[in-house]
Design a protein around this motif. Sequence first.
Motif, PDB file in Angstrom:
ATOM      1  N   VAL A   1       0.730  -1.237   0.130  1.00  0.00           N
ATOM      2  CA  VAL A   1       0.048   0.121  -0.104  1.00  0.00           C
ATOM      3  C   VAL A   1       1.051   1.262   0.056  1.00  0.00           C
ATOM      4  O   VAL A   1       1.633   1.516   0.672  1.00  0.00           O
ATOM      5  CB  VAL A   1      -0.974  -0.090   1.329  1.00  0.00           C
ATOM      6  CG1 VAL A   1      -1.819   1.379   1.381  1.00  0.00           C
ATOM      7  CG2 VAL A   1      -1.880  -1.219   1.148  1.00  0.00           C
ATOM      8  N   VAL A   2       0.691   2.239  -1.046  1.00  0.00           N
ATOM      9  CA  VAL A   2       1.116   3.207  -0.715  1.00  0.00           C
ATOM     10  C   VAL A   2       0.286   4.676  -0.575  1.00  0.00           C
ATOM     11  O   VAL A   2      -1.021   4.544  -0.944  1.00  0.00           O
ATOM     12  CB  VAL A   2       1.758   3.812  -2.370  1.00  0.00           C
ATOM     13  CG1 VAL A   2       2.416   4.960  -2.361  1.00  0.00           C
ATOM     14  CG2 VAL A   2       2.714   2.704  -2.917  1.00  0.00           C
ATOM     15  N   LEU A   3       0.817   5.265   0.285  1.00  0.00           N
ATOM     16  CA  LEU A   3      -0.134   6.291   0.951  1.00  0.00           C
ATOM     17  C   LEU A   3       0.282   7.979   0.581  1.00  0.00           C
ATOM     18  O   LEU A   3       1.507   7.998   0.729  1.00  0.00           O
ATOM     19  CB  LEU A   3      -0.095   6.072   2.428  1.00  0.00           C
ATOM     20  CG  LEU A   3      -1.476   6.469   3.320  1.00  0.00           C
ATOM     21  CD1 LEU A   3      -2.257   5.269   3.377  1.00  0.00           C
ATOM     22  CD2 LEU A   3      -1.164   6.911   4.390  1.00  0.00           C
ATOM     23  N   ARG A   4      -0.696   8.592   0.296  1.00  0.00           N
ATOM     24  CA  ARG A   4      -0.347   9.933   0.217  1.00  0.00           C
ATOM     25  C   ARG A   4      -1.426  10.937   0.731  1.00  0.00           C
ATOM     26  O   ARG A   4      -2.287  10.872  -0.194  1.00  0.00           O
ATOM     27  CB  ARG A   4       0.407  10.411  -1.063  1.00  0.00           C
ATOM     28  CG  ARG A   4       0.588  11.751  -1.620  1.00  0.00           C
ATOM     29  CD  ARG A   4       0.657  12.791  -0.534  1.00  0.00           C
ATOM     30  NE  ARG A   4       0.707  13.976  -1.312  1.00  0.00           N
ATOM     31  CZ  ARG A   4       1.235  15.120  -0.486  1.00  0.00           C
ATOM     32  NH1 ARG A   4       1.972  15.036   0.505  1.00  0.00           N
ATOM     33  NH2 ARG A   4       1.361  16.244  -1.175  1.00  0.00           N
ATOM     34  N   GLY A   5      -1.412  11.509   1.515  1.00  0.00           N
ATOM     35  CA  GLY A   5      -2.495  12.062   2.025  1.00  0.00           C
ATOM     36  C   GLY A   5      -3.795  11.469   2.222  1.00  0.00           C
ATOM     37  O   GLY A   5      -3.707  10.164   2.901  1.00  0.00           O
ATOM     38  N   ASP A   6      -4.876  11.550   1.498  1.00  0.00           N
ATOM     39  CA  ASP A   6      -5.889  10.551   1.423  1.00  0.00           C
ATOM     40  C   ASP A   6      -5.854   9.570   0.056  1.00  0.00           C
ATOM     41  O   ASP A   6      -6.811   8.760   0.011  1.00  0.00           O
ATOM     42  CB  ASP A   6      -7.319  11.416   1.520  1.00  0.00           C
ATOM     43  CG  ASP A   6      -7.397  12.367   0.388  1.00  0.00           C
ATOM     44  OD1 ASP A   6      -8.200  12.995   0.189  1.00  0.00           O
ATOM     45  OD2 ASP A   6      -6.188  12.522  -0.431  1.00  0.00           O
ATOM     46  N   GLN A   7      -4.706   9.831  -0.513  1.00  0.00           N
ATOM     47  CA  GLN A   7      -4.660   8.738  -1.828  1.00  0.00           C
ATOM     48  C   GLN A   7      -4.001   7.374  -1.123  1.00  0.00           C
ATOM     49  O   GLN A   7      -2.848   7.433  -0.626  1.00  0.00           O
ATOM     50  CB  GLN A   7      -3.778   9.471  -2.891  1.00  0.00           C
ATOM     51  CG  GLN A   7      -4.427  10.831  -3.546  1.00  0.00           C
ATOM     52  CD  GLN A   7      -5.826  10.558  -3.937  1.00  0.00           C
ATOM     53  OE1 GLN A   7      -6.532   9.976  -3.972  1.00  0.00           O
ATOM     54  NE2 GLN A   7      -5.417  11.158  -5.427  1.00  0.00           N
ATOM     55  N   LYS A   8      -4.873   6.500  -1.439  1.00  0.00           N
ATOM     56  CA  LYS A   8      -4.309   5.057  -0.848  1.00  0.00           C
ATOM     57  C   LYS A   8      -4.651   4.006  -1.895  1.00  0.00           C
ATOM     58  O   LYS A   8      -5.576   3.894  -2.255  1.00  0.00           O
ATOM     59  CB  LYS A   8      -5.026   4.865   0.336  1.00  0.00           C
ATOM     60  CG  LYS A   8      -4.383   4.007   1.471  1.00  0.00           C
ATOM     61  CD  LYS A   8      -4.957   4.250   2.866  1.00  0.00           C
ATOM     62  CE  LYS A   8      -5.502   3.091   3.307  1.00  0.00           C
ATOM     63  NZ  LYS A   8      -6.151   3.154   4.808  1.00  0.00           N
TER      64      LYS A   8
END
Lengths: 110, 483
Positions: free
Chosen positions: B206-213
């Motif tokens: 899982v890659v996460l950035r802010g609310d982008q998952k």
Amino acid sequence: MAKEYLGEFEELVLTMVAALQEDAYGAAISDEIETRLRREVNLSAVHVTLYRLEDKGYVKSSMGGGTNERGGRRKRIFTITSAGMAMLRAMKESRVELWKLVPQLKMSGL
Amino acid sequence: MEAGTSVEDVRFMIEGIPASWAWRFLKVICPPHLYEEIEGDLIQKFNRDVKNFSRASDTSKVSDASALRKAKRRLLWNVIRFFRPGIVLRNKVSFELNQLYMIRNYFTIAYRHLIKSKTFSFINIFGLAMGMAAFLLIVHYVRFERSYEDFHKNADNIARVTLDIYKGPEFVLADCGMYPRIGPLLKDKFPEVLDFARLSLIRKRVVLRGDQKFYESRMYFADSSILKLFSFKTLSGEPDLSNPFQTIITKSIAHKYFGRTNVVGESVEIENKAFTITAVVDDVPENTHLKFDFLISHSTILKFWDDYDENGFNGNDELTYLLMAAPMDMIEFNAKLKDFSLAIKDNIGDDRLVAQSMKDIHLYSNKSFEAEPNGNAQSVYFLMTIAVFILFIAWINYINLSTARATERAREVGIRKVMGSQKRQLIFQFLSESTIVTLLASVLCIILVYTSLPLFTSLTEKHLSMDILLQLIFSKRQLNLSG
């Protein structure tokens, strides 16, 4: 070319065509001019002038007979047309008119 | 040679060597209908000249031969003088203009013929177009398959090291995964190996950035030397993988998580750890076997797994690429590797190191654990052969059909000949008719290719766009994933 205007050489050749009648073809005209006027004319110049005159409608041409002297090749005989005759007459008259104005050239009986 | 020379003699002399070129010259420049009288006049003049000059010579005791010579000179001069505009231009100059009108006539006739038998013409043109379209599409595909890795500048010098696993003397399988230690070892031991780069696939994370998952599966750990081996087009930033927790992402990833591409210095979160983006590169094109979205610095591995031994022989699952000094003969290199494998028998057992040129991977490599399923060189060859055959059949079909109709034109040809058509003109007419048909077929072919490209793409499951086709024609540049 304008109506009443024919180059000097063209006028000369046209006159010779009218003069020589049945014998009016390139080589003969060239020879006549050379003997009568003692003026060197090139055969090609005479030919080109004859063709130009034909284009203008002052002469018409037809093929004549061949002779041995010519290696059997036929000659193209040129005859003057009525337009050509009219042109000659017009030129003669305009020339004479102008010459009359020159006192040294006063001709009797003209 | 007396003065009164006969015509035959004169003619013979004229047609003799000095003057013969003159007559040929005259024939060329004179209008045909005037040639005879001009020639006759010239001959007459020549003869009179001979007579005149001889007569003159009689009185001045000059020989007849010189008279002849003089007359000949005169003759040549006269001939040359005929090369003048008043004569030369009397030739049919309007011939050029005539040609244009004739061509227009050919087009009219060609059009009428095509219309006269519409079905037939359609079959002809369509058959040709189909053949050409099929050929184009197949060739397109073949060229694409053959163009794998072309955009890497060093492509010719890059080799991949793989492991052939043996159980005793028995070959088990070929494994693309390599021990991590091999890369640096080969660089040390072989002078022809300039550099190495290892890529280690990261299984779905899982890659996460802010609310982008999102789940991402195209991520690799990569040595920083990878930038020396492969050519990536950097869109922003300076690619750097020398330190842990650095990453290079592709354009689509940048758009996916950030909505823009100028994201250098920002970070994404993977497994609760932050990774700094050092650069954004252009998306990986379709024609490469190594497709990735993220490249993460190799040194990060140690931070993830404490028991990762970079210099050990614990597990082989890293793709290892070597930058060679010059395109190597793989057989020669593999012989060396074989010896080398024996040398490190303690570490790798019976297994052997085998290297292959990177450009061979897509079409020729069918090992286990490849980066992606590869293509098949044999299919590609077959396809190419089929394409050539299709084209060949289309040609023969066209020739057949046209020949079958040829006899219908016989009457037309006959009448044209009677009307004075030259052979050259007839040939030109029929060639131009063929050209028109072929042109129409070509246009139809391009339309067919363009409209069937989406269909073709789904068939081949590879993205082949129109601009690839054009680019292949004009240059061998990087192919973009588009269309």
